[in-house]
Design a protein around this motif. Structure first.
Motif, PDB file in Angstrom:
ATOM      1  N   SER A   4      -7.348  27.005  -2.151  1.00  0.00           N
ATOM      2  CA  SER A   4      -7.848  26.325  -0.948  1.00  0.00           C
ATOM      3  C   SER A   4      -6.748  26.244   0.099  1.00  0.00           C
ATOM      4  O   SER A   4      -5.557  26.148  -0.230  1.00  0.00           O
ATOM      5  N   ARG A   5      -7.170  26.273   1.364  1.00  0.00           N
ATOM      6  CA  ARG A   5      -6.238  26.108   2.479  1.00  0.00           C
ATOM      7  C   ARG A   5      -6.816  25.104   3.461  1.00  0.00           C
ATOM      8  O   ARG A   5      -7.982  25.193   3.848  1.00  0.00           O
ATOM      9  N   PHE A   6      -5.992  24.151   3.851  1.00  0.00           N
ATOM     10  CA  PHE A   6      -6.405  23.110   4.774  1.00  0.00           C
ATOM     11  C   PHE A   6      -5.347  22.996   5.865  1.00  0.00           C
ATOM     12  O   PHE A   6      -4.166  22.787   5.581  1.00  0.00           O
ATOM     13  N   ARG A   7      -5.769  23.132   7.122  1.00  0.00           N
ATOM     14  CA  ARG A   7      -4.834  22.958   8.231  1.00  0.00           C
ATOM     15  C   ARG A   7      -4.809  21.493   8.631  1.00  0.00           C
ATOM     16  O   ARG A   7      -5.852  20.896   8.921  1.00  0.00           O
ATOM     17  N   GLN A  59       4.896  24.746   6.810  1.00  0.00           N
ATOM     18  CA  GLN A  59       4.983  24.354   8.215  1.00  0.00           C
ATOM     19  C   GLN A  59       5.561  25.522   8.987  1.00  0.00           C
ATOM     20  O   GLN A  59       6.765  25.739   9.037  1.00  0.00           O
ATOM     21  N   ASN A  60       4.671  26.308   9.580  1.00  0.00           N
ATOM     22  CA  ASN A  60       5.089  27.491  10.308  1.00  0.00           C
ATOM     23  C   ASN A  60       5.568  27.166  11.717  1.00  0.00           C
ATOM     24  O   ASN A  60       6.339  27.927  12.306  1.00  0.00           O
ATOM     25  N   ALA A  61       5.099  26.062  12.269  1.00  0.00           N
ATOM     26  CA  ALA A  61       5.517  25.585  13.591  1.00  0.00           C
ATOM     27  C   ALA A  61       5.239  24.084  13.630  1.00  0.00           C
ATOM     28  O   ALA A  61       4.613  23.529  12.719  1.00  0.00           O
ATOM     29  N   ALA A  62       5.707  23.412  14.690  1.00  0.00           N
ATOM     30  CA  ALA A  62       5.547  21.967  14.766  1.00  0.00           C
ATOM     31  C   ALA A  62       4.082  21.549  14.669  1.00  0.00           C
ATOM     32  O   ALA A  62       3.758  20.519  14.073  1.00  0.00           O
ATOM     33  N   ALA A  63       3.187  22.344  15.255  1.00  0.00           N
ATOM     34  CA  ALA A  63       1.762  21.994  15.256  1.00  0.00           C
ATOM     35  C   ALA A  63       0.953  22.854  14.295  1.00  0.00           C
ATOM     36  O   ALA A  63      -0.276  22.848  14.358  1.00  0.00           O
ATOM     37  N   GLU A  64       1.617  23.589  13.412  1.00  0.00           N
ATOM     38  CA  GLU A  64       0.901  24.457  12.470  1.00  0.00           C
ATOM     39  C   GLU A  64       1.377  24.149  11.052  1.00  0.00           C
ATOM     40  O   GLU A  64       2.379  24.685  10.578  1.00  0.00           O
ATOM     41  N   VAL A  65       0.654  23.247  10.400  1.00  0.00           N
ATOM     42  CA  VAL A  65       0.991  22.809   9.049  1.00  0.00           C
ATOM     43  C   VAL A  65      -0.209  23.071   8.144  1.00  0.00           C
ATOM     44  O   VAL A  65      -1.315  22.583   8.413  1.00  0.00           O
ATOM     45  N   PHE A  66      -0.002  23.857   7.104  1.00  0.00           N
ATOM     46  CA  PHE A  66      -1.077  24.180   6.170  1.00  0.00           C
ATOM     47  C   PHE A  66      -0.777  23.579   4.804  1.00  0.00           C
ATOM     48  O   PHE A  66       0.371  23.599   4.336  1.00  0.00           O
ATOM     49  N   ARG A 194      14.947  29.177   2.570  1.00  0.00           N
ATOM     50  CA  ARG A 194      14.858  28.447   3.837  1.00  0.00           C
ATOM     51  C   ARG A 194      14.214  27.081   3.619  1.00  0.00           C
ATOM     52  O   ARG A 194      13.730  26.764   2.528  1.00  0.00           O
ATOM     53  N   ASP A 195      14.227  26.293   4.663  1.00  0.00           N
ATOM     54  CA  ASP A 195      13.512  25.007   4.703  1.00  0.00           C
ATOM     55  C   ASP A 195      13.894  24.080   3.548  1.00  0.00           C
ATOM     56  O   ASP A 195      13.046  23.581   2.819  1.00  0.00           O
ATOM     57  N   GLN A 196      15.194  23.843   3.366  1.00  0.00           N
ATOM     58  CA  GLN A 196      15.588  22.865   2.347  1.00  0.00           C
ATOM     59  C   GLN A 196      15.222  21.464   2.811  1.00  0.00           C
ATOM     60  O   GLN A 196      15.510  21.075   3.942  1.00  0.00           O
ATOM     61  N   ARG A 197      14.551  20.711   1.931  1.00  0.00           N
ATOM     62  CA  ARG A 197      14.127  19.357   2.270  1.00  0.00           C
ATOM     63  C   ARG A 197      14.597  18.392   1.179  1.00  0.00           C
ATOM     64  O   ARG A 197      14.365  18.640  -0.016  1.00  0.00           O
ATOM     65  N   ASN A 198      15.242  17.328   1.593  1.00  0.00           N
ATOM     66  CA  ASN A 198      15.690  16.294   0.669  1.00  0.00           C
ATOM     67  C   ASN A 198      14.647  15.179   0.671  1.00  0.00           C
ATOM     68  O   ASN A 198      14.499  14.461   1.661  1.00  0.00           O
TER      69      ASN A 198
END
Length: 266
Positions: A4-7, A59-66, A194-198
Motif C-alpha cells: 500500500s502507498r499513502f501520500r 520524504q522526497n520533498a518537503a511537501a511529498e511524503v509517502f 542518505r537521510d540519517q535520522r536520530n
C-alpha cells in the motif's frame, strides 16, 4: 500479501504529529487492520518467522511524503486519510479512497534469480560492543556511512541478494576502494546511504513497571542496485523485513525496475 502507498498531506497538523512520533505512526499503521487487538497496535510484539506488517516513510520533498505498508492483510487507511490526507477529495471520488493497495504476491512470484533491480531500504544498522571486559555487551548504532554500508553488505547474501558493483568507468577511485579487503568501500558499489535520522521517544516498560523508558535509534535510508542470488530468501526479506526496529519504520525494502530490466513493480 499487499503493498500500500499513502501520500501524507504535509500541511495538516495530524501529519506533523505523526511524523514527529514513530510510536504514534506505528500505532496508526497497526490500527489499519480491524482484526488486530488494541494491544497489538501499541506493542510491537515478539519476532515472527512469518509475514508481518512493515512500513516506511519516504520524504522526497518537503511537501511529498509517502507512507508505504507491506502487510499480510488488506489495510483500511480511512483514519489516516482523515488525520493526515485529503478527506474531502477522497469523499468526492469513490474510486479513490485516498490510498492505493495492490496484491503483492504476483510481483513476489515473478522475482527470478539473476535479475537486477533498483532498491530502497530504511534500516536501523546496529552492532554489539563491549567497551571494557567487565561491561555487558551493548547494542549500539552505526553512525558513519562507511560502517552503515558495511552493515548491509554483511547481510546481503543471507537475504538473497548481492549489491551490484560499479563498472570501472564509473568509479572515482582505482578499483573502487583503497584495498580489496578494506573496511572502507569507497565507491565500489552501486549503493548510497542518505537521510540519517536520530529518533527518540518513550515507550511503556516491558516489565509493566510504572513510568516509561526512553528509546533512541538511528534510521538511515539505502538506495542502490542489487542482483537476486536466491529468490526465496529475497521474498522472505521483503515480507519479514531486514534488521531491527521494524515497528518504528525500519526494515522495509522495496524494489523498482533497474534501467536495464523490463520488470515492473506492482
Amino acid at each position: 500479501m499487499y503493498l500500500s502507498r499513502f501520500r501524507m498531506n504535509a500541511a495538516r497538523p495530524g501529519t506533523r504529529r505523526l511524523l514527529s512520533s514513530p510510536q504514534s505512526l506505528h500505532a496508526a499503521v497497526m490500527s489499519s487492520f480491524p482484526h488486530l487487538l488494541p494491544t497489538a497496535s501499541t506493542n510491537p510484539g515478539t519476532p515472527s518467522d512469518g509475514p508481518r506488517v512493515l512500513w516506511r516513510l519516504d520524504q522526497n520533498a518537503a511537501a511529498e511524503v509517502f507512507l508505504y505498508v507491506v502487510s499480510p492483510d488488506r489495510p483500511d487507511l480511512t483514519h489516516l486519510v482523515e488525520q493526515a490526507g485529503w478527506p474531502a477529495a477522497a469523499a468526492a471520488d469513490p474510486d479513490n479512497p485516498g490510498w492505493q493497495t495492490r496484491p503483492y504476491a504476483p510481483f513476489l512470484d515473478r522475482l527470478a534469480q539473476g535479475t537486477t533491480w533498483a532498491f530502497r531500504l530504511t534500516a536501523n544498522p546496529v552492532h554489539h560492543i563491549r567497551r571494557k571486559d567487565d561491561e555487558p555487551i551493548k547494542r549500539t548504532a552505526h553512525l558513519t556511512p562507511v560502517h552503515q554500508m558495511a552493515w548491509l553488505l554483511e547481510r546481503q547474501e543471507r537475504c538473497g541478494f548481492r549489491i551490484c558493483e560499479k563498472p570501472d568507468s564509473k568509479r572515482l577511485l582505482p578499483s573502487g576502494t583503497t584495498h580489496k579487503k578494506s573496511a572502507h568501500h569507497g565507491d565500489r558499489y552501486e549503493l548510497m546511504v542518505r537521510d540519517q535520522r536520530n529518533l527518540s521517544f518513550a515507550k511503556p516498560r516491558d516489565d509493566n513497571a510504572p513510568g516509561r523508558r526512553p528509546v533512541t535509534l538511528v534510521a538511515v535510508t539505502f538506495d542502490g542496485r542489487l542482483q537476486i542470488t536466491d529468490s526465496a530468501l529475497l521474498r522472505r526479506t521483503l515480507v519479514q523485513g531486514l534488521g531491527k526496529a521494524k515497528a518504528y519504520g525500519c526494515g522495509l525494502m522495496t524494489l523498482a525496475p533497474a534501467p536495464d530490466t523490463g520488470e515492473r513493480n506492482p
